[in-house]
Design a protein around this motif. Structure first.
Motif, PDB file in Angstrom:
ATOM      1  N   LEU A 243       0.827  -1.210   0.000  1.00  0.00           N
ATOM      2  CA  LEU A 243       0.000   0.000   0.000  1.00  0.00           C
ATOM      3  C   LEU A 243       0.859   1.257   0.000  1.00  0.00           C
ATOM      4  CD1 LEU A 243      -2.875  -1.013   2.448  1.00  0.00           C
ATOM      5  CD2 LEU A 243      -3.078  -0.575  -0.010  1.00  0.00           C
ATOM      6  N   ASP A 244       1.950   1.234   0.747  1.00  0.00           N
ATOM      7  CA  ASP A 244       2.867   2.379   0.759  1.00  0.00           C
ATOM      8  C   ASP A 244       3.449   2.624  -0.633  1.00  0.00           C
ATOM      9  OD1 ASP A 244       2.514   3.012   3.419  1.00  0.00           O
ATOM     10  OD2 ASP A 244       4.308   1.927   4.109  1.00  0.00           O
ATOM     11  N   GLU A 245       3.864   1.548  -1.308  1.00  0.00           N
ATOM     12  CA  GLU A 245       4.415   1.684  -2.662  1.00  0.00           C
ATOM     13  C   GLU A 245       3.358   2.240  -3.619  1.00  0.00           C
ATOM     14  OE1 GLU A 245       5.879  -2.153  -3.790  1.00  0.00           O
ATOM     15  OE2 GLU A 245       7.592  -2.035  -2.420  1.00  0.00           O
ATOM     16  N   THR A 246       2.146   1.711  -3.515  1.00  0.00           N
ATOM     17  CA  THR A 246       1.056   2.192  -4.371  1.00  0.00           C
ATOM     18  C   THR A 246       0.765   3.652  -4.079  1.00  0.00           C
ATOM     19  OG1 THR A 246       0.108  -0.036  -4.427  1.00  0.00           O
ATOM     20  CG2 THR A 246      -1.351   1.776  -5.037  1.00  0.00           C
ATOM     21  N   ASN A 247       0.753   4.016  -2.812  1.00  0.00           N
ATOM     22  CA  ASN A 247       0.514   5.409  -2.429  1.00  0.00           C
ATOM     23  C   ASN A 247       1.604   6.318  -2.991  1.00  0.00           C
ATOM     24  OD1 ASN A 247      -0.863   7.502  -1.145  1.00  0.00           O
ATOM     25  ND2 ASN A 247       0.418   7.314   0.688  1.00  0.00           N
ATOM     26  N   GLN A 248       2.846   5.881  -2.947  1.00  0.00           N
ATOM     27  CA  GLN A 248       3.948   6.684  -3.492  1.00  0.00           C
ATOM     28  C   GLN A 248       3.796   6.855  -5.001  1.00  0.00           C
ATOM     29  OE1 GLN A 248       7.528   4.688  -2.258  1.00  0.00           O
ATOM     30  NE2 GLN A 248       7.451   5.526  -0.181  1.00  0.00           N
ATOM     31  N   ARG A 249       3.408   5.782  -5.688  1.00  0.00           N
ATOM     32  CA  ARG A 249       3.212   5.868  -7.142  1.00  0.00           C
ATOM     33  C   ARG A 249       2.054   6.805  -7.469  1.00  0.00           C
ATOM     34  NH1 ARG A 249       4.097   0.116  -7.037  1.00  0.00           N
ATOM     35  NH2 ARG A 249       1.855  -0.177  -7.298  1.00  0.00           N
ATOM     36  N   LEU A 250       0.964   6.709  -6.691  1.00  0.00           N
ATOM     37  CA  LEU A 250      -0.181   7.597  -6.907  1.00  0.00           C
ATOM     38  C   LEU A 250       0.183   9.053  -6.635  1.00  0.00           C
ATOM     39  CD1 LEU A 250      -3.136   5.532  -5.410  1.00  0.00           C
ATOM     40  CD2 LEU A 250      -2.787   6.144  -7.817  1.00  0.00           C
ATOM     41  N   THR A 251       0.946   9.284  -5.581  1.00  0.00           N
ATOM     42  CA  THR A 251       1.382  10.645  -5.260  1.00  0.00           C
ATOM     43  C   THR A 251       2.246  11.189  -6.384  1.00  0.00           C
ATOM     44  OG1 THR A 251       1.300  10.147  -2.904  1.00  0.00           O
ATOM     45  CG2 THR A 251       2.613  12.049  -3.550  1.00  0.00           C
ATOM     46  N   GLU A 252       3.149  10.385  -6.885  1.00  0.00           N
ATOM     47  CA  GLU A 252       4.016  10.798  -7.997  1.00  0.00           C
ATOM     48  C   GLU A 252       3.186  11.061  -9.248  1.00  0.00           C
ATOM     49  OE1 GLU A 252       7.266  11.922 -10.130  1.00  0.00           O
ATOM     50  OE2 GLU A 252       7.135  11.608  -7.973  1.00  0.00           O
ATOM     51  N   ALA A 253       2.221  10.168  -9.525  1.00  0.00           N
ATOM     52  CA  ALA A 253       1.365  10.357 -10.705  1.00  0.00           C
ATOM     53  C   ALA A 253       0.531  11.629 -10.549  1.00  0.00           C
ATOM     54  CB  ALA A 253       0.458   9.151 -10.903  1.00  0.00           C
ATOM     55  N   HIS A 254       0.041  11.880  -9.337  1.00  0.00           N
ATOM     56  CA  HIS A 254      -0.732  13.087  -9.088  1.00  0.00           C
ATOM     57  C   HIS A 254       0.135  14.336  -9.293  1.00  0.00           C
ATOM     58  CE1 HIS A 254      -2.590  16.249  -6.522  1.00  0.00           C
ATOM     59  NE2 HIS A 254      -3.695  15.814  -7.132  1.00  0.00           N
ATOM     60  N   ARG A 255       1.339  14.286  -8.788  1.00  0.00           N
ATOM     61  CA  ARG A 255       2.264  15.406  -8.947  1.00  0.00           C
ATOM     62  C   ARG A 255       2.553  15.651 -10.430  1.00  0.00           C
ATOM     63  NH1 ARG A 255       7.345  16.044  -9.659  1.00  0.00           N
ATOM     64  NH2 ARG A 255       7.963  13.908  -9.282  1.00  0.00           N
ATOM     65  N   GLU A 256       2.779  14.578 -11.174  1.00  0.00           N
ATOM     66  CA  GLU A 256       3.038  14.714 -12.611  1.00  0.00           C
ATOM     67  C   GLU A 256       1.812  15.272 -13.334  1.00  0.00           C
ATOM     68  OE1 GLU A 256       4.305  10.883 -13.955  1.00  0.00           O
ATOM     69  OE2 GLU A 256       6.227  10.999 -12.884  1.00  0.00           O
ATOM     70  N   LEU A 257       0.615  14.828 -12.918  1.00  0.00           N
ATOM     71  CA  LEU A 257      -0.616  15.314 -13.534  1.00  0.00           C
ATOM     72  C   LEU A 257      -0.810  16.804 -13.260  1.00  0.00           C
ATOM     73  CD1 LEU A 257      -3.198  14.631 -15.104  1.00  0.00           C
ATOM     74  CD2 LEU A 257      -4.247  14.044 -12.921  1.00  0.00           C
ATOM     75  N   VAL A 258      -0.573  17.214 -12.016  1.00  0.00           N
ATOM     76  CA  VAL A 258      -0.675  18.641 -11.674  1.00  0.00           C
ATOM     77  C   VAL A 258       0.343  19.432 -12.485  1.00  0.00           C
ATOM     78  CG1 VAL A 258      -0.297  20.331  -9.809  1.00  0.00           C
ATOM     79  CG2 VAL A 258      -1.652  18.262  -9.394  1.00  0.00           C
ATOM     80  N   GLN A 259       1.541  18.931 -12.619  1.00  0.00           N
ATOM     81  CA  GLN A 259       2.596  19.592 -13.396  1.00  0.00           C
ATOM     82  C   GLN A 259       2.170  19.706 -14.855  1.00  0.00           C
ATOM     83  OE1 GLN A 259       5.251  20.961 -12.074  1.00  0.00           O
ATOM     84  NE2 GLN A 259       6.109  21.660 -14.004  1.00  0.00           N
ATOM     85  N   ALA A 260       1.596  18.616 -15.392  1.00  0.00           N
ATOM     86  CA  ALA A 260       1.155  18.618 -16.795  1.00  0.00           C
ATOM     87  C   ALA A 260       0.021  19.606 -17.010  1.00  0.00           C
ATOM     88  CB  ALA A 260       0.733  17.222 -17.219  1.00  0.00           C
ATOM     89  N   GLU A 261      -0.894  19.699 -16.047  1.00  0.00           N
ATOM     90  CA  GLU A 261      -2.002  20.655 -16.149  1.00  0.00           C
ATOM     91  C   GLU A 261      -1.483  22.092 -16.112  1.00  0.00           C
ATOM     92  OE1 GLU A 261      -4.828  19.754 -13.046  1.00  0.00           O
ATOM     93  OE2 GLU A 261      -5.627  18.042 -14.133  1.00  0.00           O
ATOM     94  N   LYS A 262      -0.487  22.351 -15.266  1.00  0.00           N
ATOM     95  CA  LYS A 262       0.092  23.691 -15.207  1.00  0.00           C
ATOM     96  C   LYS A 262       0.744  24.052 -16.544  1.00  0.00           C
ATOM     97  CE  LYS A 262       1.007  24.020 -10.264  1.00  0.00           C
ATOM     98  NZ  LYS A 262       2.056  24.108  -9.227  1.00  0.00           N
ATOM     99  N   LEU A 263       1.493  23.098 -17.087  1.00  0.00           N
ATOM    100  CA  LEU A 263       2.159  23.363 -18.377  1.00  0.00           C
ATOM    101  C   LEU A 263       1.108  23.552 -19.479  1.00  0.00           C
ATOM    102  CD1 LEU A 263       5.134  20.842 -18.274  1.00  0.00           C
ATOM    103  CD2 LEU A 263       5.225  23.331 -18.055  1.00  0.00           C
ATOM    104  N   ALA A 264       0.027  22.781 -19.429  1.00  0.00           N
ATOM    105  CA  ALA A 264      -1.019  22.886 -20.453  1.00  0.00           C
ATOM    106  C   ALA A 264      -1.730  24.234 -20.327  1.00  0.00           C
ATOM    107  CB  ALA A 264      -2.008  21.741 -20.318  1.00  0.00           C
ATOM    108  N   SER A 265      -1.915  24.720 -19.106  1.00  0.00           N
ATOM    109  CA  SER A 265      -2.600  26.007 -18.927  1.00  0.00           C
ATOM    110  C   SER A 265      -1.720  27.164 -19.367  1.00  0.00           C
ATOM    111  CB  SER A 265      -3.048  26.180 -17.484  1.00  0.00           C
ATOM    112  OG  SER A 265      -1.930  26.339 -16.648  1.00  0.00           O
ATOM    113  N   LEU A 266      -0.407  26.995 -19.320  1.00  0.00           N
ATOM    114  CA  LEU A 266       0.511  28.048 -19.752  1.00  0.00           C
ATOM    115  C   LEU A 266       0.631  28.083 -21.271  1.00  0.00           C
ATOM    116  CD1 LEU A 266       3.447  27.686 -17.203  1.00  0.00           C
ATOM    117  CD2 LEU A 266       1.700  29.461 -17.254  1.00  0.00           C
ATOM    118  N   GLY A 267       0.406  26.999 -21.855  1.00  0.00           N
ATOM    119  CA  GLY A 267       0.705  27.037 -23.144  1.00  0.00           C
ATOM    120  C   GLY A 267       0.302  26.602 -24.371  1.00  0.00           C
TER     121      GLY A 267
END
Length: 170
Positions: free
Chosen positions: A146-170
């Motif tokens: 569960l910890d590993e899955t949570n870390q992967r989900l957190t990383e995926a969420h962070r990447e998704l937020v980053q991708a949304e920010k880049l998409a909104s900029l450009g």
């Protein structure tokens, strides 16, 4: 993937004490009955001998009473010793082991010694302890997963937020 906490039934449906009684000719009940019958016969023989001695000689009633009290005391002392040896000491060992297990010493094992019933109880307690260890191992593995899955989900969420920010900029 999470490991199931329980792969198989913990205990057999069959009562282990009954199973042991069938497989062993000597049980605690048999031993107690045998020795108590022997002691009762010895006390009765002593009382009858004292009564006969009283009728054949000048033994008084107080002397007979002392003999009977002595016989009863011998019976009580021997019965207490047998009870201590065959029942109380093994149960005390089981209790000490159970307390150690309850305190977290899961490597503690109950000695499987003594009468059939006590040995069966010790065996079942050891089985429960083994299953507790197995379940704790599975639980630890599930927590790690569960910890590993949570870390992967957190990383995926962070990447998704980053991708949304880049998409909104450009």
């Amino acid at each position: 993937p999470l490991a199931p906490l329980r792969d198989k039934p913990a205990l057999s449906n069959e009562d282990p004490v009954r199973r042991e009684r069938r497989s062993s000719p000597s049980s605690l009940r048999t031993e107690f009955l045998y020795y108590f019958a022997f002691l009762a016969a010895a006390v009765l023989l002593l009382a009858l001998t004292a009564a006969r001695a009283l009728s054949d000689s000048a033994l008084t009633v107080p002397a007979l009473a002392v003999l009977i009290v002595a016989a009863v005391l011998v019976f009580v002392v021997v019965a207490n010793r047998m009870l201590e040896r065959w029942m109380l000491s093994p149960l005390a060992r089981i209790g000490e082991s159970a307390e150690a297990i309850a305190a977290g010493d899961y490597e503690q094992r109950v000695p499987e010694q003594g009468p059939v019933e006590v040995t069966s109880l010790a065996r079942v307690l050891n089985l429960l302890t083994d299953q507790l260890l197995q379940n704790q191992g599975r639980l630890a593995e599930n927590v790690r997963s569960l910890d590993e899955t949570n870390q992967r989900l957190t990383e995926a969420h962070r990447e998704l937020v980053q991708a949304e920010k880049l998409a909104s900029l450009g």
